[in-house]
Design a protein around this motif. Structure first.
Motif, PDB file in Angstrom:
ATOM      1  N   UNK A   1       0.668  -1.217  -0.065  1.00 23.67           N
ATOM      2  CA  UNK A   1      -0.118   0.149   0.090  1.00 23.67           C
ATOM      3  C   UNK A   1       0.793   1.217   0.002  1.00 23.67           C
ATOM      4  N   UNK A   2       2.102   1.206   0.385  1.00 22.93           N
ATOM      5  CA  UNK A   2       3.019   2.227   0.074  1.00 22.93           C
ATOM      6  C   UNK A   2       2.856   3.016  -1.257  1.00 22.93           C
ATOM      7  N   UNK A   3       3.063   4.125  -1.364  1.00 23.78           N
ATOM      8  CA  UNK A   3       3.079   5.035  -2.618  1.00 23.78           C
ATOM      9  C   UNK A   3       4.381   5.652  -2.778  1.00 23.78           C
TER      10      UNK A   3
ATOM     11  N   UNK B   1       5.833   6.760   0.859  1.00 24.63           N
ATOM     12  CA  UNK B   1       4.855   6.890   2.049  1.00 24.63           C
ATOM     13  C   UNK B   1       4.088   5.669   2.220  1.00 24.63           C
ATOM     14  N   UNK B   2       4.213   5.077   3.598  1.00 25.79           N
ATOM     15  CA  UNK B   2       3.477   3.850   3.858  1.00 25.79           C
ATOM     16  C   UNK B   2       2.175   4.386   4.413  1.00 25.79           C
TER      17      UNK B   2
ATOM     18  N   UNK C   1       9.484   5.326   4.041  1.00 30.76           N
ATOM     19  CA  UNK C   1      10.389   4.394   4.076  1.00 30.76           C
ATOM     20  C   UNK C   1      11.326   5.020   2.765  1.00 30.76           C
ATOM     21  N   UNK C   2      12.889   5.047   3.101  1.00 31.77           N
ATOM     22  CA  UNK C   2      13.872   5.362   2.050  1.00 31.77           C
ATOM     23  C   UNK C   2      14.447   3.989   1.441  1.00 31.77           C
TER      24      UNK C   2
ATOM     25  N   UNK D   1      18.211   0.669   3.759  1.00 37.80           N
ATOM     26  CA  UNK D   1      16.721   0.897   3.864  1.00 37.80           C
ATOM     27  C   UNK D   1      16.544   1.504   5.270  1.00 37.80           C
ATOM     28  N   UNK D   2      15.754   2.698   5.098  1.00 38.15           N
ATOM     29  CA  UNK D   2      15.711   3.645   6.238  1.00 38.15           C
ATOM     30  C   UNK D   2      13.953   3.599   6.632  1.00 38.15           C
ATOM     31  N   UNK D   3      13.654   3.358   7.854  1.00 41.94           N
ATOM     32  CA  UNK D   3      12.361   3.498   8.365  1.00 41.94           C
ATOM     33  C   UNK D   3      12.184   4.699   9.421  1.00 41.94           C
TER      34      UNK D   3
END
Length: 494
Positions: free
Chosen positions: A430-432, A450-451, A457-458, A489-491
């Motif tokens: 569902x992330x855009x 954008x989650x 999220x990167x 990966x970055x949250x």
């Protein structure tokens, strides 16, 4: 279908200051040869921290979790900002649950298998892999060649015992861990009694090659409908299907030659109407083969009667370049795009670092940049002898992980495991994808998502040297190091 739209978003500054920066890197053992634990407890970040996962080509960083602390926003030398564009909604990432993968998983003890499957599929405590691929019948990685209707006559359709024995138990465990997993399904061959030779002249009683008899289009469409309905009755909803794995490949142990004209005619005259009549929402993805023959799905979409039943296309990277997708997208930008198969093996994975960056670009990062809704790689698990596989199939392939068949306990993690891990961990279903503008240092690429929970999220790909990054939103900034030749990966949750 993907609709590339523009909308006004709150401005979020993504600030990247790229400086050469020494990194302290501890040497880690190489799981390609076994020896790494199946699970590694995830640290819980304290309030005001950002999760950063790093894997470097030299394995000095092995999905290493670090944190960056929030600071007040500050100006920086080079600034990346969200452009205000939005792109595709992502469905997920994962690997194929072939019978060979199931065979190896079922050789594990229950507790070890559960721990591994939770590591891969659990959306809270694990990676959160949310998409898998399943074979409709046998493949070159099954325990035999078969379909669900090997006796002539569609009335003889029935669940095959090998799927009862291997596939269903593993799917049941996966869906118990993550009920939201999406299945993409593909056949390697139609039933042999539906085949003619490649000139459509005579019967062709072989698993390898042959061509679908037009007189069997209705029966084969019924076969798909019955297969989907049976799977769904068992609690395994089928999100999407392709009509044929590698339709231009004559040589696999199980295969069917299906030129684009056949796929077009089968879709518009039989499969599409049959799915509609059965009220099945399953997506139909065209092609399911290599980048270089990009005109294959384009030719089908040029026919409105076929295009009305197609949700999009599916791609492999064994031929051509991801850049070939640009030619297809120039004609048909508004259809869903999925990457559905890539394998690693002795030809490209002697050492972990051999193809780590290039393969990630080809299967995941650069495909996402072109609107892909997800990536599914090939076998989730094979043993150190590349097994089990069928005669005439790939005897040199590795799985995303390698299990040692002397104990069915020791697991080595190969490059494809890390591709699934990095994408799944911070890009949730569902992330855009959000547009990013500005300049980065040479070799550094950044994607933002954008989650649905509001987090950002990167996905960062660094093909160059060690750099230091400052990342800022309108609320906070954070600085962290990015290792050279690495995936990060970055949250981030403000």
């Amino acid at each position: 279908m993907i609709k590339r739209s523009k909308m006004i978003l709150p401005l979020i500054a993504l600030t990247l200051v790229c400086l050469l920066s020494p990194l302290s890197c501890g040497e880690k053992n190489d799981p390609d040869n076994g020896g790494s634990p199946v699970t590694k407890p995830e640290e819980k970040p304290s309030e005001g921290q950002i999760d950063i996962y790093t894997t470097s080509a030299d394995r000095k960083h092995d999905f290493e979790l670090t944190h960056a602390s929030f600071e007040a926003p500050s100006a920086a030398v080079s600034t990346l900002t969200l452009s205000g564009d939005t792109f595709q909604t992502v469905d997920g990432f994962g690997a194929a649950i072939t019978q060979s993968s199931c065979y190896n998983l079922l050789k594990m003890t229950q507790d070890r298998r559960t721990a591994f499957l939770k590591e891969v599929f659990d959306p809270k405590e694990g990676l959160g892999s949310s998409m898998i691929r399943v074979c409709i019948g046998g493949s070159d990685f099954s325990m035999d060649e078969f379909t669900w209707c090997d006796k002539e006559g569609i009335s003889n359709f029935a669940v095959h015992p090998l799927d009862e024995q291997y596939l269903f138990p593993i799917l049941k465990e996966i869906f118990a861990i993550n009920p939201a997993v999406k299945i993409v399904a593909s056949p390697w061959s139609s039933p042999r009694w539906m085949k003619l030779d490649t000139n459509l002249k005579g019967k062709f009683n072989s698993w390898t090659s042959g061509r679908l008899n037009p007189d069997c289009y209705d029966d084969y469409a019924t076969y798909f409908v019955k297969w989907i309905q049976e799977m769904e009755s068992r609690g395994f909803p089928i999100y999407a299907i392709t009509m044929q794995n590698e339709p231009l490949n004559h040589g696999n142990s199980m295969s069917l030659y299906m030129p684009w004209q056949d796929q077009r005619d089968f879709l518009k005259n039989a499969l599409g109407p049959s799915l509609l009549k059965a009220n099945l929402p399953t997506k139909v993805l065209l092609y399911d083969h290599n980048y270089d023959q990009w005109s294959y799905p384009a030719n089908i979409l040029a026919d409105p009667e076929a295009a009305m039943y197609a949700a999009g296309s599916a791609w492999h990277n064994y031929g051509g370049s991801v850049n070939d997708l640009d030619k297809y997208l120039a004609k048909y930008p508004d259809y869903d795009l999925y990457f559905t198969e890539a394998s690693i093996g002795t030809w490209n994975h002697v050492n972990f670092s051999d193809n780590f960056i290039a393969d990630f670009k080809s299967t995941t990062f650069d495909v996402l940049a072109r609107g892909s809704k997800g990536t599914v790689l090939w076998n989730l698990m094979l043993d150190q002898e590349h097994s089990p596989y069928r005669p005439g199939g790939c005897g040199t392939c590795w799985g995303a992980v390698t299990i040692n068949n002397t104990d069915y306990s020791t697991i080595g993690k190969n490059t494809h495991y890390y591709f699934i891990a990095h994408a799944s961990k911070v890009i949730r279903p569902g992330a855009v994808r959000l547009g990013v503008k500005g300049n980065t240092s040479q070799g550094l690429s950044v994607q933002a998502y954008r989650n649905t929970d509001g987090s950002l999220g990167l996905l960062i790909l660094n093909e160059g040297n060690d750099v230091r990054i400052t990342f800022s939103t309108d609320k906070h900034s954070a600085r962290f190091d990015v290792a050279g030749k690495s995936i990060i990966s970055v949250k981030w949750v403000d």
